[in-house]
Enzyme design. Structure first.
Site, PDB file in Angstrom:
ATOM      1  CB  CYS A  71      31.521  38.264  29.024  1.00  0.00           C
ATOM      2  SG  CYS A  71      32.503  39.725  28.607  1.00  0.00           S
ATOM      3  CB  CYS A  77      38.246  41.044  29.904  1.00  0.00           C
ATOM      4  SG  CYS A  77      38.085  41.890  31.490  1.00  0.00           S
ATOM      5  CB  CYS A 163      31.550  44.717  33.367  1.00  0.00           C
ATOM      6  SG  CYS A 163      32.120  43.312  34.344  1.00  0.00           S
ATOM      7  CE1 TYR A 329      46.283  43.372  59.188  1.00  0.00           C
ATOM      8  CE2 TYR A 329      45.304  41.575  60.429  1.00  0.00           C
ATOM      9  CZ  TYR A 329      46.415  42.229  59.966  1.00  0.00           C
ATOM     10  OH  TYR A 329      47.663  41.751  60.271  1.00  0.00           O
ATOM     11  CB  CYS A 469      40.759  37.766  50.261  1.00  0.00           C
ATOM     12  SG  CYS A 469      42.253  38.735  50.609  1.00  0.00           S
TER      13      CYS A 469
END
Length: 514
Positions: A71, A77, A163, A329, A469
């Site tokens: 990229c 970015c 992207c 969750y 995460c």
């Protein structure tokens, strides 16, 4: 040393955010876009008493771990922090990040972690893996509408219509939206003035079904000349859903509360397949679960790695067909419905009402009747359920509260509860759920609430499967669970977000018989 000085650094380590770390004159510097092994000239941007921040001014000698990013915008970015690292080096960085947090923040011995931690699950193709993209819309200096991504730590839009983490069709969709805006005089939203119409373009893609969804987030209620845009978007193969989401608030939250489908269905459908985790091939099995996905649905953005992640979670749960399971969750029921195929009874809890409606619909879509879903905070629902039911359980499967109120849970399509909290079903012994065999948690980045952890320890499930995460909050929570009578048995990172510093982890804990 002063701000704006140039200093030569040898990068010897990397921070959890992917920044290179080097030292000079007793100061530690954190340098964006530098990686281990680089020798650089760094421009100092901020100085504190013992540390500072800098940016790469010149790459004197590149690290052996470097590769050429695909990229051209990777440095500007804020999305791909470590794209300049070779794929193998990225995996090593993420493995060490998880290991380091478990040792440093969780207080686990390094030798012990090395015995329970398994190699990170990498990606076969670290590009074009995202099934969801959210592009902010703005205006360039010439007054033309642009789509792209925010530059790191700013709200300045870098024009990008392709992207490399998203699917190739995103580019054509964005170009159609921008052309429609220009031809019809539709202005982009301006955060400073609060004026303008189009704020974001949300694109979802079903990797299995090849279905597309487009949702335009607008600062208003109606999209002018929308038929012209719909006509263009419908030329995209697989287009199934076009919606307008109204967000008229001065907020960083992307989606507003109201979404109106202006063409097609209000959702797309996709499948998550189970994988055989008996070896590192992660071969697909015949088992698949269908999910209907709306613009607001929480759905993992990397479907291939999600299949590996959830298959590991299911393996760690050790289900044989009779177990009682809580899924905390639970989102739209992604893990719950896999668990239900192998368990006796599953209760899912999620704070977002729309997600619970999606979970119930997805259960019905797949013919799953042994999964029930409830709206609420896990840290509130679980303790109240335990307090109400554990002292009143009777062999007939009802609690005193349930008897008094006459209210019982009815199943996936017609849940009832006392004050929103599930009570015993007449055909299910409540002890199964007050003392479940397995609890699965997949909390947000902040980890589990203390009240939730305390109740999990009171419930004393045989196994706890923790999907995380954020390995920092994971380490904190694992320490609490292990101090409360559990032993960490298995830990495995999964590279869910290639070229970024983020990494998912799945862990298995077993109750220790005291």
């Amino acid at each position: 040393m002063q701000k704006n000085d140039i200093v030569e650094l040898e990068i010897t380590d990397m921070g959890v955010g992917g920044e290179g770390i080097g030292k000079a004159d007793g100061l530690t510097f954190f340098v964006k876009d530098a990686i281990i092994g680089d020798r650089i000239l760094a421009h100092i941007t901020k100085l504190k008493k013992t540390y500072g921040y800098a940016r790469v001014e010149e790459l004197v000698k590149p690290s052996d771990l470097r590769c050429e990013p695909r990229c051209p915008q990777h440095r500007r970015c804020g999305g791909c922090q470590i794209q300049a690292m070779a794929p193998g080096a990225q995996l090593q960085f993420k493995q060490q990040k998880v290991r380091g947090n478990l040792i440093r923040l969780g207080g686990f011995a390094a030798d012990f972690i090395d015995t329970v931690m398994e190699p990170i699950v990498g990606m076969d193709e670290p590009y074009r893996y995202r099934n969801k993209a959210q592009f902010p819309i703005g205006t360039d200096r010439e007054g033309n509408p642009v789509a792209g991504f925010y530059a790191a730590r700013t709200h300045s839009i870098i024009p990008v219509t392709d992207c490399l983490l998203g699917v190739e069709e995103n580019r054509a969709i964005l170009e159609m939206v921008l052309a429609y805006m220009k031809e019809n005089g539709v202005r982009a939203y301006d955060e400073t003035t609060g004026k303008g119409l189009i704020r974001h373009v949300l694109i979802r893609y079903g990797f299995t079904t090849k279905e597309f969804m487009v949702a335009l987030v607008i600062n208003g209620r109606k999209l002018p000349a929308q038929d012209k845009l719909v006509e263009q978007l419908c030329t995209i193969p697989g287009m199934k859903s076009i919606s307008v989401n109204s967000n008229q608030e001065n907020t960083n939250v992307i989606l507003g509360e109201q979404t109106i489908c202006i063409w097609g269905e209000p959702y797309i459908t996709d499948y998550i397949h189970l994988r055989d985790c008996s070896d590192d091939r992660f071969a697909l099995t015949d088992t698949a679960v269908a999910f209907q996905i709306s613009p607001q649905s929480f759905y993992q953005v990397n479907p291939v790695q999600t299949e590996k992640l959830y298959s590991l979670a299911l393996e760690y749960a050790g289900l044989t067909g009779t177990e009682s399971v809580w899924d905390l969750y639970c989102g739209i029921g992604t893990i719950s419905l896999f668990l239900a195929q192998k368990a006796g009874q599953v209760y899912g809890v999620e704070i977002v009402p729309q997600a619970i409606e999606d979970a119930k619909r997805n259960a019905a879509l797949n013919g799953i009747t042994n999964a029930q879903f409830f709206v609420g905070k896990a840290e509130e629902v679980l303790p109240e359920f335990y307090a109400r039911n554990v002292s009143g359980a009777v062999s007939g499967g009802e609690t005193d509260n349930a008897k008094e109120s006459g209210v019982r849970c009815q199943g996936t399509n017609g849940d009832e509860a006392v004050s929103g909290i599930p009570t015993a079903r007449t055909d299910t012994f409540v002890g199964d759920m007050s003392h479940p065999d397995v609890i699965v948690v997949d909390p947000p980045r902040k980890g589990c609430d203390q009240a939730c952890l305390d109740t999990m320890l009171k419930m004393q499930p045989e196994r706890i499967v923790y999907v995380s995460c954020d390995s920092a909050t994971l380490a904190r929570d694992l320490r609490i669970l292990c101090d409360g009578g559990y032993e960490l048995k298995r830990v495995r990172p999964v590279d869910q977000f290639g070229h970024t510093v983020h990494v998912e982890v799945v862990c298995c804990l077993h109750r220790v018989d005291l």
